[in-house]
Design an enzyme around this catalytic site. Structure first.
Site, PDB file in Angstrom:
ATOM      1  N   LYS A 273       0.819  -1.222   0.000  1.00  0.00           N
ATOM      2  CA  LYS A 273       0.000   0.000   0.000  1.00  0.00           C
ATOM      3  C   LYS A 273       0.856   1.276   0.000  1.00  0.00           C
ATOM      4  O   LYS A 273       0.422   2.322  -0.487  1.00  0.00           O
ATOM      5  CB  LYS A 273      -0.967  -0.024   1.192  1.00  0.00           C
ATOM      6  CG  LYS A 273      -2.018  -1.158   1.125  1.00  0.00           C
ATOM      7  CD  LYS A 273      -2.836  -1.244   2.412  1.00  0.00           C
ATOM      8  CE  LYS A 273      -4.080  -2.135   2.353  1.00  0.00           C
ATOM      9  NZ  LYS A 273      -3.886  -3.559   2.245  1.00  0.00           N
TER      10      LYS A 273
ATOM     11  N   TYR B 151      -5.701  -5.512  -6.742  1.00  0.00           N
ATOM     12  CA  TYR B 151      -5.398  -5.379  -5.315  1.00  0.00           C
ATOM     13  C   TYR B 151      -4.835  -6.691  -4.743  1.00  0.00           C
ATOM     14  O   TYR B 151      -3.831  -6.713  -4.035  1.00  0.00           O
ATOM     15  CB  TYR B 151      -6.666  -4.952  -4.566  1.00  0.00           C
ATOM     16  CG  TYR B 151      -6.518  -4.981  -3.061  1.00  0.00           C
ATOM     17  CD1 TYR B 151      -5.961  -3.901  -2.379  1.00  0.00           C
ATOM     18  CD2 TYR B 151      -6.913  -6.090  -2.326  1.00  0.00           C
ATOM     19  CE1 TYR B 151      -5.807  -3.937  -0.994  1.00  0.00           C
ATOM     20  CE2 TYR B 151      -6.754  -6.129  -0.944  1.00  0.00           C
ATOM     21  CZ  TYR B 151      -6.207  -5.055  -0.289  1.00  0.00           C
ATOM     22  OH  TYR B 151      -6.048  -5.100   1.076  1.00  0.00           O
TER      23      TYR B 151
ATOM     24  N   TYR C 184      -2.496   0.487  11.309  1.00  0.00           N
ATOM     25  CA  TYR C 184      -3.934   0.321  11.580  1.00  0.00           C
ATOM     26  C   TYR C 184      -4.317   0.898  12.942  1.00  0.00           C
ATOM     27  O   TYR C 184      -3.894   1.986  13.298  1.00  0.00           O
ATOM     28  CB  TYR C 184      -4.344  -1.157  11.475  1.00  0.00           C
ATOM     29  CG  TYR C 184      -3.630  -1.934  10.422  1.00  0.00           C
ATOM     30  CD1 TYR C 184      -3.733  -1.544   9.091  1.00  0.00           C
ATOM     31  CD2 TYR C 184      -2.831  -3.022  10.721  1.00  0.00           C
ATOM     32  CE1 TYR C 184      -3.080  -2.250   8.099  1.00  0.00           C
ATOM     33  CE2 TYR C 184      -2.166  -3.730   9.731  1.00  0.00           C
ATOM     34  CZ  TYR C 184      -2.295  -3.338   8.437  1.00  0.00           C
ATOM     35  OH  TYR C 184      -1.650  -4.022   7.465  1.00  0.00           O
TER      36      TYR C 184
ATOM     37  N   VAL D 128       0.139  -8.328   6.862  1.00  0.00           N
ATOM     38  CA  VAL D 128      -0.166  -9.555   7.605  1.00  0.00           C
ATOM     39  C   VAL D 128       0.740 -10.739   7.235  1.00  0.00           C
ATOM     40  O   VAL D 128       0.660 -11.796   7.852  1.00  0.00           O
ATOM     41  CB  VAL D 128      -1.653  -9.982   7.477  1.00  0.00           C
ATOM     42  CG1 VAL D 128      -2.570  -9.023   8.200  1.00  0.00           C
ATOM     43  CG2 VAL D 128      -2.057 -10.172   6.032  1.00  0.00           C
TER      44      VAL D 128
HETATM   45  N1  GLN Z   1      -4.436  -9.217   1.696  1.00  0.00           N
HETATM   46  C1  GLN Z   1      -4.786  -8.703   2.977  1.00  0.00           C
HETATM   47  C2  GLN Z   1      -6.220  -8.198   2.932  1.00  0.00           C
HETATM   48  O1  GLN Z   1      -6.569  -7.543   2.003  1.00  0.00           O
HETATM   49  C3  GLN Z   1      -3.848  -7.597   3.366  1.00  0.00           C
HETATM   50  C4  GLN Z   1      -4.144  -7.081   4.735  1.00  0.00           C
HETATM   51  C5  GLN Z   1      -2.944  -6.669   5.512  1.00  0.00           C
HETATM   52  O2  GLN Z   1      -1.798  -6.982   5.225  1.00  0.00           O
HETATM   53  N2  GLN Z   1      -3.213  -5.991   6.587  1.00  0.00           N
HETATM   54  O3  GLN Z   1      -7.004  -8.464   3.835  1.00  0.00           O
END
Ligand code: GLN
Length: 301
Positions: free
Chosen positions: A66, A186, A237, A255
């Site tokens: 992102k 995405y 977050y 994640v």
């Molecule tokens: N692919 C994960 C999602 O879209 C990415 C989320 C993350 O890394 N926080 O839920």
């Protein structure tokens, strides 16, 4: 400062944290990852790179993508800011609740809803994933960087929540391209596999106030400052306050267990360890960055 020795010391200090937390289990391809791995790399603005542990092993970059998609969009123009905000959400990264109250405008580009808007905006200028891969391959010096197709297929199969976010925003006319196309892009961006070395080298333009590794300019100084600012306030977050408190640097987690952090004027740091805390941030990764700023004094504060 002897950065190689520093990294060895950090790896020793955080050894008890490695393997703590839980690996992401929303898709089988990530649930299988061995949790007891740890790598860390520092890419300096002068081009040198140092690493420790599994710093050359590729892992799923997930939401760290992102940062790069936002930078690539802003390299075109700053129109995306009419479609996405820049306030911390205080909610989990995949939450839907604020979107209805706020007329389909996501709080920031680093939660899933915001990143879907950024990808949609980038796709307006051509193939968004190809643009991202081109950038990452060039900056890292590794032309073999690619989407992990197994992770991507698994992500696509379990994308109902992201699909819901995208359709919901479309209902507010905050999607330019068809939702399935944006979702596909995405998912592919999240599924790119890179090592700590590659991520740190690809992010160091943010420490160099917008200048890429070849000296060309990706972002103006103001735009680079702003990406760093949004990373600080929104990059981890609903734990962004805690991350600023413990680490004191702009940072973006994913994640897959990676976190990239920026020391403006000095370096980009990428740390990876797959065990996550309840908010989706790497337990050993946050601990390592905490040690890093404590030992070096290189916090922005
Ligand atoms: N692919 C994960 C999602 O879209 C990415 C989320 C993350 O890394 N926080 O839920």
């Amino acid at each position: 400062m002897d950065l190689a020795a520093l990294l060895d010391r950090i790896a020793d200090d955080v050894a008890p944290e490695i393997g703590r937390g839980a690996v992401a289990d929303y898709i089988p391809a990530l649930a299988r990852v061995e949790p007891r791995q740890f790598g860390m790399a520092i890419a300096e603005v002068d081009g040198s790179v140092h690493g420790v542990g599994d710093w050359r092993r590729p892992f799923s970059i997930q939401s760290m993508s992102k940062v790069f998609t936002l930078a690539l969009v802003l390299a075109h123009d700053d129109g995306v800011w009419t479609r996405v905000g820049r306030e911390p959400s205080g909610d989990p990264f995949n939450s839907l609740v604020q979107l209805e109250h706020e007329d389909g405008i996501p709080r920031n580009p680093f939660i899933n809803a915001g990143a879907l808007v950024v990808t949609d905006e980038l796709a307006h200028h051509g193939d968004a994933t190809e643009a991202l891969l081109r950038f990452l391959r060039k900056e890292s010096g590794h032309p073999e960087i690619d989407v992990d197709s197994e992770v991507a297929a698994s992500e696509a199969e379990h994308a109902d929540r992201n699909r819901a976010l995208a359709y919901f925003m479309a209902s507010y006319r905050n999607m330019r391209n068809p939702v399935p196309a944006v979702l596909d892009q995405y998912v592919r961006q999240c599924s790119i596999a890179m090592s700590c070395h590659d991520v740190a080298r690809s992010a160091v333009f943010l420490a160099r106030h917008g200048l890429r590794n070849d000296g060309s300019r990706l972002l103006g100084q103001s735009a680079a400052k702003r990406v760093n600012a949004v990373m600080l306030t929104c990059g981890t977050y609903d734990a962004a306050g805690e991350f600023a408190y413990r680490v004191g640097l702009p940072g973006k987690s994913g994640v897959g267990g990676g976190i990239v952090a920026i020391v403006p004027g000095r370096c980009a740091v990428c740390v990876w360890s797959p065990g996550l805390d309840a908010r989706g941030n790497s337990v050993a990764g946050v601990a390592a960055l905490d040690r890093f700023t404590t030992l070096t004094g290189w916090s922005i504060f």
